[in-house]
Design a protein around this motif. Sequence first.
Motif, PDB file in Angstrom:
ATOM      1  N   THR A 116      34.399  39.375  38.401  1.00  0.00           N
ATOM      2  CA  THR A 116      35.651  38.721  38.806  1.00  0.00           C
ATOM      3  C   THR A 116      36.496  38.379  37.589  1.00  0.00           C
ATOM      4  O   THR A 116      37.704  38.658  37.561  1.00  0.00           O
ATOM      5  N   ALA A 157      28.981  39.165  40.138  1.00  0.00           N
ATOM      6  CA  ALA A 157      30.135  38.573  40.821  1.00  0.00           C
ATOM      7  C   ALA A 157      30.948  37.714  39.857  1.00  0.00           C
ATOM      8  O   ALA A 157      32.193  37.787  39.840  1.00  0.00           O
ATOM      9  N   CYS A 183      37.834  41.681  35.921  1.00  0.00           N
ATOM     10  CA  CYS A 183      38.861  42.367  36.718  1.00  0.00           C
ATOM     11  C   CYS A 183      40.165  41.571  36.761  1.00  0.00           C
ATOM     12  O   CYS A 183      41.248  42.156  36.727  1.00  0.00           O
ATOM     13  N   VAL A 227      35.055  44.387  41.611  1.00  0.00           N
ATOM     14  CA  VAL A 227      34.016  43.355  41.613  1.00  0.00           C
ATOM     15  C   VAL A 227      32.768  43.872  42.322  1.00  0.00           C
ATOM     16  O   VAL A 227      31.641  43.670  41.847  1.00  0.00           O
ATOM     17  N   GLY A 228      32.947  44.575  43.426  1.00  0.00           N
ATOM     18  CA  GLY A 228      31.799  45.128  44.142  1.00  0.00           C
ATOM     19  C   GLY A 228      31.026  46.134  43.309  1.00  0.00           C
ATOM     20  O   GLY A 228      29.791  46.149  43.312  1.00  0.00           O
ATOM     21  N   ARG A 275      44.388  43.233  41.416  1.00  0.00           N
ATOM     22  CA  ARG A 275      44.689  42.354  42.548  1.00  0.00           C
ATOM     23  C   ARG A 275      44.312  43.064  43.843  1.00  0.00           C
ATOM     24  O   ARG A 275      44.282  44.282  43.907  1.00  0.00           O
ATOM     25  N   GLY A 276      44.035  42.293  44.881  1.00  0.00           N
ATOM     26  CA  GLY A 276      43.828  42.812  46.222  1.00  0.00           C
ATOM     27  C   GLY A 276      42.621  43.725  46.369  1.00  0.00           C
ATOM     28  O   GLY A 276      41.511  43.413  45.954  1.00  0.00           O
ATOM     29  N   ARG A 277      42.873  44.874  47.001  1.00  0.00           N
ATOM     30  CA  ARG A 277      41.797  45.822  47.289  1.00  0.00           C
ATOM     31  C   ARG A 277      41.167  46.369  46.017  1.00  0.00           C
ATOM     32  O   ARG A 277      39.959  46.602  45.957  1.00  0.00           O
ATOM     33  N   GLU A 278      41.974  46.575  45.006  1.00  0.00           N
ATOM     34  CA  GLU A 278      41.477  47.067  43.728  1.00  0.00           C
ATOM     35  C   GLU A 278      40.506  46.055  43.100  1.00  0.00           C
ATOM     36  O   GLU A 278      39.470  46.429  42.550  1.00  0.00           O
ATOM     37  N   LEU A 279      40.840  44.777  43.223  1.00  0.00           N
ATOM     38  CA  LEU A 279      39.976  43.712  42.709  1.00  0.00           C
ATOM     39  C   LEU A 279      38.637  43.702  43.434  1.00  0.00           C
ATOM     40  O   LEU A 279      37.584  43.629  42.808  1.00  0.00           O
ATOM     41  N   MET A 280      38.678  43.805  44.757  1.00  0.00           N
ATOM     42  CA  MET A 280      37.441  43.797  45.538  1.00  0.00           C
ATOM     43  C   MET A 280      36.561  44.994  45.190  1.00  0.00           C
ATOM     44  O   MET A 280      35.335  44.868  45.071  1.00  0.00           O
ATOM     45  N   GLY A 281      37.161  46.151  45.021  1.00  0.00           N
ATOM     46  CA  GLY A 281      36.394  47.341  44.646  1.00  0.00           C
ATOM     47  C   GLY A 281      35.773  47.210  43.270  1.00  0.00           C
ATOM     48  O   GLY A 281      34.613  47.578  43.058  1.00  0.00           O
TER      49      GLY A 281
END
Length: 79
Positions: free
Chosen positions: A39, A35, A42, A56-57, A48-54
């Motif tokens: 973070t 994490a 990325c 990082v996940g 940014r946004g959804r791309e960042l969450m994907g």
Amino acid sequence: MPVAVGPYGQTQASCFDRVKMGFMMGFAVGMAAGAMFGTFSCLRIGMRGRELMGGVGKTMMQSGGTFGTFMSIGMGIRC
């Protein structure tokens, strides 16, 4: 096979339970490290946004799985 009993009446965990616990501990530590590093990496490349969450996940799952595997191997060696 009889279960070994500790000095205070507790039963000892089997080797499989120790390996499983090692994997879970390693997975949790790897997820936390993933994490943080995920973070930063990325955000550095501009996600940014959804791309960042994907991103990082994905990094969290990869580092959690890798560290969990090595911890379970280490616990297996100790059995």
